[in-house]
Design a protein around this motif. Structure first.
Motif, short mmCIF file in Angstrom:
data_model
loop_
_atom_site.label_atom_id
_atom_site.label_comp_id
_atom_site.label_asym_id
_atom_site.label_seq_id
_atom_site.Cartn_x
_atom_site.Cartn_y
_atom_site.Cartn_z
N ALA A 243 -18.16 71.90 48.96
CA ALA A 243 -17.08 72.34 49.68
C ALA A 243 -16.63 70.83 50.48
O ALA A 243 -17.25 70.08 50.44
N ASP A 244 -15.13 71.10 50.85
CA ASP A 244 -14.52 70.05 51.49
C ASP A 244 -15.11 70.03 52.91
O ASP A 244 -14.40 70.73 53.42
N ILE A 245 -16.28 69.25 53.28
CA ILE A 245 -16.65 69.43 54.66
C ILE A 245 -15.60 68.86 55.70
O ILE A 245 -15.88 69.49 56.93
N GLU A 246 -14.88 67.88 55.41
CA GLU A 246 -14.14 67.53 56.46
C GLU A 246 -12.96 68.43 56.76
O GLU A 246 -12.80 68.56 57.98
N ASP A 247 -12.19 68.93 55.89
CA ASP A 247 -11.60 70.23 56.12
C ASP A 247 -12.20 71.41 56.82
O ASP A 247 -11.78 71.94 57.73
N PHE A 248 -13.50 71.62 56.50
CA PHE A 248 -14.27 72.79 56.77
C PHE A 248 -14.38 72.57 58.55
O PHE A 248 -14.16 73.26 59.58
N THR A 249 -14.95 71.35 58.79
CA THR A 249 -15.25 71.05 60.16
C THR A 249 -14.12 70.63 60.98
O THR A 249 -14.14 71.11 62.28
N THR A 250 -12.90 70.39 60.54
CA THR A 250 -11.78 70.32 61.21
C THR A 250 -11.27 71.67 61.75
O THR A 250 -10.95 71.87 62.96
N ARG A 251 -11.20 72.68 60.59
CA ARG A 251 -10.97 73.91 60.84
C ARG A 251 -11.93 74.85 61.99
O ARG A 251 -11.54 75.40 62.82
N LEU A 252 -13.17 74.18 61.82
CA LEU A 252 -14.10 74.88 62.60
C LEU A 252 -13.84 74.38 64.32
O LEU A 252 -13.85 75.31 65.18
N HIS A 253 -13.77 73.12 64.49
CA HIS A 253 -13.40 72.61 65.70
C HIS A 253 -11.98 73.05 66.31
O HIS A 253 -11.77 73.42 67.49
N ARG A 254 -11.03 73.33 65.49
CA ARG A 254 -9.83 74.04 65.85
C ARG A 254 -9.80 75.42 66.56
O ARG A 254 -9.12 75.74 67.18
N VAL A 255 -10.95 76.08 65.65
CA VAL A 255 -10.89 77.48 65.96
C VAL A 255 -11.75 77.78 67.44
O VAL A 255 -11.46 78.77 67.86
N VAL A 256 -12.33 76.90 67.68
CA VAL A 256 -13.41 77.04 68.77
C VAL A 256 -12.74 77.41 70.11
O VAL A 256 -13.25 78.29 70.82
N PRO A 257 -11.41 76.94 70.38
CA PRO A 257 -10.96 77.48 71.67
C PRO A 257 -10.63 78.87 71.59
O PRO A 257 -10.48 79.47 72.71
N ARG A 258 -10.46 79.35 70.36
CA ARG A 258 -10.03 80.65 70.58
C ARG A 258 -11.34 81.58 70.54
O ARG A 258 -10.92 83.02 70.46
N LEU A 259 -12.46 81.23 70.56
CA LEU A 259 -13.62 82.03 70.57
C LEU A 259 -13.99 82.31 72.08
O LEU A 259 -15.16 83.22 72.21
N GLY A 260 -13.50 81.87 73.00
CA GLY A 260 -13.67 82.06 74.43
C GLY A 260 -14.04 83.59 74.78
O GLY A 260 -14.74 83.94 75.53
N ALA A 261 -12.99 84.41 74.29
CA ALA A 261 -13.36 85.86 74.60
C ALA A 261 -14.28 86.58 74.10
O ALA A 261 -14.95 87.46 74.76
#
Length: 272
Positions: A243-261
């Motif tokens: 897998a493209d781990i750079e793309d994967f981790t970038t997307r994971l970090h980007r989605v973190v702020p939306r998980l607060g709920a």
């Protein structure tokens, strides 16, 4: 021989050779014995838990663990196999050349002698049984599907699963199709890995209020990422090795702020 790493890799700080049962077998100069014992015990515990999560990264025929990398705000820690029942840990500053320190660590393992062979692999039958139990429970699911995580998994080729853990170590939600059994097993293991990771902070360097950022576990068949999700929570995700781990981790970090709920009491109540 351990001094080779800190002497020849700019920004490298320490190196420790340890046994699988957490006993130190050697360390670079300048480390207190108490710190060496603490690091050895934490690394051994984290390695044991890491190997127990191999099925989370996929059902590949070769589930050999390759390395674990811990990132802090103030530095890095690298852990690799150093032979049968032995491991080599090294710490470095944030701006270390990661390829150079990896090369030196693997070269050192080769120099340590033929008596140090490849580290033990996860027992295939044991890992296969875990995966079979997870597949059998896929129809049940975790009960809380997180659409934002589903989106990340669908957008990255080779991405496998993701589960959000609260500060108490319990799963708050996961991607579609992840069984409750798998979510519970991974959550328990990741809680321990997170605790061991934080216990190694001083090994990476002494800095007030230094924060843990992520722990990355590489297997022959895939990757597992454990990243901070705020409020004492963390996000665990897995992907195949290609897998493209750079793309994967970038997307994971980007989605973190939306998980607060999903971490708030109100959010949990509304999804119960």
């Amino acid at each position: 021989m351990l001094e080779d790493i800190v002497a020849n890799v700019p920004k490298a700080r320490h190196a420790v050779l340890l046994s699988a049962d957490g006993l130190p077998r050697g360390a670079t100069d300048g480390m207190a014995q108490k710190d060496v014992r603490t690091i050895s015990a934490a690394m051994a515990g984290m390695q044991s838990l890491s190997r127990a999560t191999s099925h989370f990264a996929g059902d590949g025929p070769d589930r050999q663990w390759n390395q674990t990398i811990i990132e802090f705000q103030h530095g890095w820690i690298f852990l690799i196999g150093a032979g049968q029942g032995a491991y080599l840990a090294a710490a470095a500053a944030p701006d270390v050349d990661m390829q150079q320190i990896s090369f030196r660590m693997h070269r050192l393992v080769a120099r340590l002698g033929n008596n140090l062979t490849s580290p033990p692999r996860v027992h295939a039958d044991e890992a296969g049984a875990r995966a079979q139990r997870a597949r059998a429970g896929q129809e049940i699911g975790t009960g809380i599907r997180i659409a934002d995580l589903d989106e990340v998994i669908s957008e990255v080729r080779g991405a496998q699963h993701a589960v959000l853990l609260g500060g108490d170590g319990l799963p708050r939600g996961a991607t579609t199709g992840m069984s409750q059994d798998l979510a519970d097993t991974i959550s328990a293991a990741m809680t321990g890995i997170h605790a061991y990771s934080r216990a190694t902070a001083q090994f990476a360097g002494v800095q007030p209020d230094a924060s843990w950022r992520q722990t990355v576990i590489e297997f022959q068949h895939g990757w597992i990422f454990l990243i901070s999700a705020g409020r004492g929570a963390f996000l665990a995700a897995a992907a195949q090795h290609d897998a493209d781990i750079e793309d994967f981790t970038t997307r994971l970090h980007r989605v973190v702020p939306r998980l607060g709920a999903y971490l708030s009491p109100q959010g949990e109540a509304s999804r119960a």
